[in-house]
Write a protein that holds these residues in place. Structure first.
Motif, PDB file in Angstrom:
ATOM      1  N   VAL A  87      26.350-121.216 -62.872  1.00 40.87           N
ATOM      2  CA  VAL A  87      27.235-121.977 -61.995  1.00 40.87           C
ATOM      3  C   VAL A  87      26.408-123.073 -61.333  1.00 40.87           C
ATOM      4  CG1 VAL A  87      28.708-121.899 -59.940  1.00 40.87           C
ATOM      5  CG2 VAL A  87      28.764-120.008 -61.588  1.00 40.87           C
ATOM      6  N   GLY A  97      22.125-124.374 -58.008  1.00 37.89           N
ATOM      7  CA  GLY A  97      22.320-123.587 -59.227  1.00 37.89           C
ATOM      8  C   GLY A  97      22.347-122.099 -58.971  1.00 37.89           C
ATOM      9  N   LEU A  98      23.222-121.402 -59.696  1.00 34.36           N
ATOM     10  CA  LEU A  98      23.286-119.937 -59.660  1.00 34.36           C
ATOM     11  C   LEU A  98      23.270-119.470 -61.103  1.00 34.36           C
ATOM     12  CD1 LEU A  98      26.082-119.872 -56.993  1.00 34.36           C
ATOM     13  CD2 LEU A  98      23.832-118.832 -56.658  1.00 34.36           C
ATOM     14  N   TRP A  99      22.193-118.829 -61.506  1.00 35.76           N
ATOM     15  CA  TRP A  99      22.022-118.476 -62.908  1.00 35.76           C
ATOM     16  C   TRP A  99      22.063-116.971 -63.090  1.00 35.76           C
ATOM     17  CZ3 TRP A  99      17.442-122.141 -64.654  1.00 35.76           C
ATOM     18  CH2 TRP A  99      17.845-123.468 -64.457  1.00 35.76           C
ATOM     19  N   GLU A 100      23.039-116.512 -63.877  1.00 35.00           N
ATOM     20  CA  GLU A 100      23.095-115.088 -64.213  1.00 35.00           C
ATOM     21  C   GLU A 100      21.879-114.731 -65.079  1.00 35.00           C
ATOM     22  OE1 GLU A 100      26.807-113.943 -65.945  1.00 35.00           O
ATOM     23  OE2 GLU A 100      27.986-114.726 -64.281  1.00 35.00           O
TER      24      GLU A 100
END
Lengths: 285, 285
Positions: A87, A97-100
């Motif tokens: 995301v 940023g949000l990274w799985e």
């Protein structure tokens, strides 16, 4: 090539405020991960490109459909784990940023990929190895893939970080593209192109050391600028473009990626305009 | 009942930093939207509950599968638009929300839902009408649904905001559950239960005015606390629980929802513990 691709969701908000709730204005959904960004940029430029990597699960199926829908040629290996989402929240100032974490790859899946990758080398002139390694893969994974490319006479560009970068750089790819911080961690075994954000690019090459920056500061989403730079390097390697011209092109293309709101896209009008203005390139003292 | 349900992604990070990139530690994926949270809480408490609303597209199919996998009974109407995602980023201090706008509902889809909803009223004792209205629906949508429930002798709890709240409250549901700010915007046509975050709940009822707060401050993710409160109200309405006891239960259940990391879940051990300690309830001056 992307071992850890992603379904990238780009959310546009006025201002991201910690601990507040935001109604997202615009949602853009695209096949992401650094290697897919590189492939998307080359495809947008009209260059022949094939995207490869690992995809799995419901999200992997969706990424594959998005790759197809974009008209990008792809040849992926299917894994049992679920492809991750990333995301990117873009506000007026910058991106968050949000990274799985992504799936864990089994040794059988890795063996299947290595074989598939080797089969693709026959038709390739340059391979860009981009992004983080998914869990389950050894830190020398990129070194193995670079060695395989070399056996087939395929040029290599490595754009990763941390342990994967250190081990991969040891296999002497043609170009390594770390950021300024990571550059210190690795030795010089080939050409090094270092991205320094708004200060532009610096290339340590066999022809000398060169710096390039876009002729003006472009506001926008910097996610994907480094991938556009890697795309320009891959094209330049294929065409044998001299480094000063290649670096000027990479700086303009990176700025054109910043101007595009979605990671992995470039603003082609902006690219043409910046190229005509001529990015500032100079041999380094 | 949720007209605008969501695939809720809860991302756990150490600290959300604007304009930084975060590797997400834990990803929880569940069927969300306020009404589905209410249904999940009632289901966790062992109460019979049926979830309804509108679902569409790839994400809608996934939400339906998650509802089924949770063992929650659901009866949804399918729409052409794509169900939205909501991203909740939980760090050590609090939660940050990113809510996609969701689909636009056509008048034919609305007519199909209204008919379906009416058919469900025969088997219901209380209906909780929760959350925002998707695009395409009139602001008096909840008023229409509350009137239909009344025709069938079904009690109604309305938990929404803005225009949907103002128009819905005018239809005199049994309980309206706004936050403190929204409470000022609406008149008193039935019982009003106002949530004031850590200051607890205040209920303006036919039996008098009561306040309740959890016996201690619970740290965690406050998203979903209001939905747990609505779930307690629905159960209390069905059982004819006197307001002081109902409000104490609602305060404990809301605190138990804060203690659970995922929106729509409650920490049942914490609920039992808080209930035994006895939430602080007092008649208001």
């Amino acid at each position: 090539m992307t071992l850890n691709p992603a379904l990238d969701l780009t959310y546009t908000v006025d201002e991201l405020v910690r601990h507040a709730t935001h109604r997202v204005g615009v949602v853009a959904e695209h096949a992401g991960g650094k290697g897919l960004n590189v492939a998307n940029v080359l495809h947008a430029l009209g260059e022949p490109v094939l995207a490869t990597g690992l995809l799995g699960g419901r999200t992997g199926t969706h990424v594959r459909a998005l790759v197809d829908a974009a008209g990008l040629a792809g040849s992926f290996v299917t894994i049992g784990g679920e492809t991750r989402r990333t995301v990117t929240v873009v506000d007026r100032a910058d991106a968050t940023g949000l990274w799985e974490p992504g799936p864990t790859v089994t040794s059988a899946e890795w063996a299947a990929f290595a074989e598939h990758y080797e089969s693709l080398m026959a038709g390739a002139s340059v391979v860009v190895l981009s992004g983080s390694l998914p869990q389950g893969l050894r830190p020398d994974t990129y070194a193995v893939l670079i060695a395989a490319a070399k056996r087939h006479g395929v040029r290599t560009v490595l754009d990763t970080s941390g342990e994967a970068l250190v081990h991969g750089a040891a296999a002497a790819p043609d170009v390594v593209k770390p950021n300024a911080e990571e550059a210190r961690a690795i030795g010089r075994t080939g050409t090094l192109v270092v991205s320094r954000g708004r200060e532009g690019l610096i290339a340590y090459t066999g022809e000398g050391t060169f710096e390039a920056a876009a002729p003006e500061i472009v506001e926008g989403n910097p996610t994907g600028a480094g991938d556009a730079c890697a795309a320009a390097i891959a094209r330049g390697l294929r065409d044998g473009t001299p480094w000063p011209a290649l670096l000027a092109d990479a700086a303009a293309l990176a700025a054109a990626a910043v101007a595009a709101p979605v990671a992995g896209a470039v603003d082609l009008d902006e690219y043409d305009r910046l190229r005509r203005r001529g990015p500032h390139v100079q041999p380094d003292r």
